[in-house]
Design an enzyme around this catalytic site. Structure first.
Site, PDB file in Angstrom:
ATOM      1  CG  ASP A  87      -1.890   1.317   1.454  1.00 47.37           C
ATOM      2  OD1 ASP A  87      -1.896   1.934   0.406  1.00 47.37           O
ATOM      3  OD2 ASP A  87      -2.451   1.435   2.479  1.00 47.37           O
ATOM      4  CD  GLU A  98      -5.157   3.338  -2.467  1.00 42.86           C
ATOM      5  OE1 GLU A  98      -6.009   4.085  -1.940  1.00 42.86           O
ATOM      6  OE2 GLU A  98      -4.132   3.886  -2.809  1.00 42.86           O
ATOM      7  CG  ASP A 131      -9.445   4.011   0.353  1.00 39.71           C
ATOM      8  OD1 ASP A 131      -8.750   4.735   1.505  1.00 39.71           O
ATOM      9  OD2 ASP A 131      -8.642   3.432  -0.423  1.00 39.71           O
TER      10      ASP A 131
END
Length: 627
Positions: free
Chosen positions: A25, A188, A210
């Site tokens: 990430d 993501e 998110d």
């Protein structure tokens, strides 16, 4: 006697050997690397036991590159050479930069002319966001290899769902520069859904909210028997926790009534203090923003949670507007969502959770760490792509989507959409086009991205030419254009003339991409301008049709003038002139009516031309041979 090594189909021939794969990430504020160990996804810590690596890079004296917590300590005393939030600059140009928080760096371009992708001036030279991101990825790669005790086979790297082609390609380039084999770029929200779905054994329709340090995404996914299908996605590539920090910093600056602009070091210190206050307000009712300016002088101000909510409510409202539009795109109502999954550290903000609970009538799901869930999902996908699947129970399928429509410019500056937004990827679609002029041997193709009807209102991605088309009458050539979007969301376009098989193609790799929430604003603009766009498209199409009719009929009048009386010739010329005049105006209905009238008036002339052509073709030929 020799022994054969037996293994199940699709498994490694060495049952106890697994390829080392990780999920990364690459975040705006923090970055994390995760892997699968003993069939369980886990984030890998550094030597101090910290799993999160601050996304900060200092280009120190002596040529040293310092990454992470140590770099973060120097953002105040060496602000121009300590880069944070570099993710916000990925795939962007200098012209895209806005906001006081980005003014603390000195920017340049490859040629120093202000055009093209940006670079950040440091004591090590001008560094591109790709190079800065590569330094972060190198640190994560080293951590993983040290922890796992071997060389990495590959990595799945996550990107915001609303990253465009340029931003995705920049991420891939950074990984390549860091020596990583990218197995896939994964959105993501999708990564979070994979981690949540497999960890909780959940099925149903979920909304992934998110909100990270610098980007915001909202996606709706349907989870069913190992299939993760993205139904719709929306977001803002320049909205996140950094904006909350900036709002607090501005409030403090205005409260203190400072008389001059802050230095880069002062800006960095104020933002750091504001971030600390923001984090404290997650649980406290009051927090203090305090900045030590040096020389025994400091400033401080108390901020209540109520004031923080007031300052940041516009950002929360922007996220909720995107949530509502995504529900409309997916054709779902709020009560049809089984759960809201939180991703990103900024979702710890109480006002964010309160807004989501008010809209959906139930609290969001918070069973997993919002900072780690994306990396864990990426690790699960990396393990599968590396071929380490140990049984059918671990199998899952990802069906992601593209965020904005892709198409071509056609005559009149119109956009012909080839792949509509929210199409599942990977995807390939083709459409046939033709030439506009007689004898045309080349065609320029302009690839665009966006939801508007006119090219001028969309984003230009690439241009290329198809040459060597056999000369034909206008409209006879058949040009087949194919758009392909791969699993990483990257686009390639090819064009082929079907009779000669002449071919041209382009892989879309623009030098910089969309920024400042431009994708979201493009969608908002499309919704708000739908009627205007329809009118503009109708006018452009009417003008194109009128131009083609005038050109064809004018040529015919020159060739076959003898087939008309003077009166008929004058009447047609008069109508041609009238249509030309109308085509310069803005009344598309009048242009269409005049075109239809001219078509009808020239029908008799067309019949005479056909009769003459047939007579000439049959003159002197034996009727029996023709039959």
């Amino acid at each position: 006697m020799a022994f054969l090594q037996i293994s199940e189909p699709g498994e490694s021939p060495e049952p106890h050997t697994r390829r080392l794969a990780v999920g990364i990430d690459l975040g705006t504020t923090n970055s994390i690397v995760a892997t699968i160990r003993n069939a369980v996804p886990e984030c890998l810590p550094d030597s101090q036991g910290h799993t999160m690596l601050p996304s900060a890079v200092q280009y120190a004296e002596g040529g040293d590159v310092i990454v992470g917590e140590e770099a973060l300590k120097h953002r105040g005393d060496d602000a121009l050479n300590t880069i944070t939030s570099v993710k916000r600059f990925m795939g962007r140009s200098v012209a895209d930069l806005r906001g006081d928080t980005e003014a603390r760096y000195n920017f340049t371009t490859p040629n120093g002319d202000g055009k093209g992708s940006l670079k950040i001036v440091t004591r090590h030279g001008a560094m591109s966001p790709i190079e800065v991101s590569a330094d972060i990825l190198k640190t994560l790669k080293a951590r993983a290899e040290e922890s796992l005790g071997g060389e990495l086979y590959g990595a799945v790297i996550t990107v915001p769902a609303y990253f465009d082609d340029a931003q995705r390609q920049a991420t891939k380039d950074a990984a390549k520069l860091a020596g990583l084999n990218v197995l896939r770029l994964l959105n993501e929200p999708t990564a979070a859904a994979v981690a949540y779905g497999l960890d909780q054994h959940a099925e149903g329709t979920f909304l992934i909210y998110d909100l990270g340090g610098g980007t915001f995404d909202v996606s709706i996914l349907r989870l069913s028997r190992g299939v993760f299908e993205v139904l719709a996605t929306m977001g803002d590539t320049n909205l996140g926790g950094d904006d909350f920090d900036a709002a607090l910093a501005k409030h403090a600056f205005d409260t203190w009534a400072l008389t001059r602009a802050l230095s880069p070091a002062g800006q960095a210190n104020l933002l750091a203090a504001s971030r600390a206050a923001k984090e404290a307000l997650t649980n406290a009712d009051v927090a203090t923003i305090r900045v030590d300016w040096g020389c025994g002088f400091d400033s401080k101000v108390d901020v209540t949670r109520e004031k923080f909510v007031e300052l940041t409510q516009p950002f929360v409202d922007r996220t909720m507007s995107a949530v509502k539009r995504t529900l409309r795109d997916a054709k779902l109502k709020a009560d049809e969502i089984n759960g809201v999954v939180l991703v990103g550290g900024a979702t710890r903000t109480p006002s964010v959770r309160a807004a989501l609970e008010a809209h959906f009538g139930k609290p969001p799901l918070a069973t997993m760490n919002p900072d780690e869930v994306v990396a864990l999902g990426a690790a699960i996908q990396a393990d599968q792509l590396a071929g380490n699947k140990s049984g059918e129970g671990e199998s899952h399928l990802l069906l992601d989507v593209i965020p904005l429509s892709l198409g071509l410019e056609t005559m009149g500056g119109l956009v012909e959409k080839i792949i509509p937004r929210n199409s599942t990827i990977p995807v390939a679609k083709a459409q046939e086009f033709t030439t506009f002029k007689d004898g045309q041997t080349a065609m320029a193709l302009h690839v665009v991205q966006g939801e508007r009807e006119l090219v001028s209102d969309c984003r230009s991605l690439a241009r290329f030419e198809l040459r060597g088309i056999p000369p034909m009458v206008a409209g006879s050539a058949r040009i087949r254009v194919t758009f392909q979007v791969d699993a990483d969301g990257l686009l390639s376009v090819s064009a082929t003339e079907t009779t000669s098989n002449v071919r041209a193609e382009v892989t879309v790799k623009p030098s910089y991409g969309l920024g400042d929430g431009e994708i979201a604003s493009m969608l908002q603009s499309a919704f708000a301008s739908a009627n205007t766009d329809m009118q503009a498209r109708a006018l452009a199409e009417a003008r194109v049709d009128a131009s083609a009719l005038v050109t064809a009929l004018s040529n015919a009048l020159v060739v076959d003038r003898a087939l008309l009386t003077d009166t008929e010739h004058a009447a047609l010329n008069s109508q041609i002139a009238h249509l030309k005049s109308l085509a310069e105006g803005s009344d598309h209905r009048a242009i269409v009516r005049a075109s239809e009238a001219l078509n009808q008036a020239s029908t008799e002339f067309a019949g005479r031309r056909m009769d003459r052509a047939v007579r000439e073709a049959l003159t002197g030929r034996d009727i029996e041979k023709i039959v």
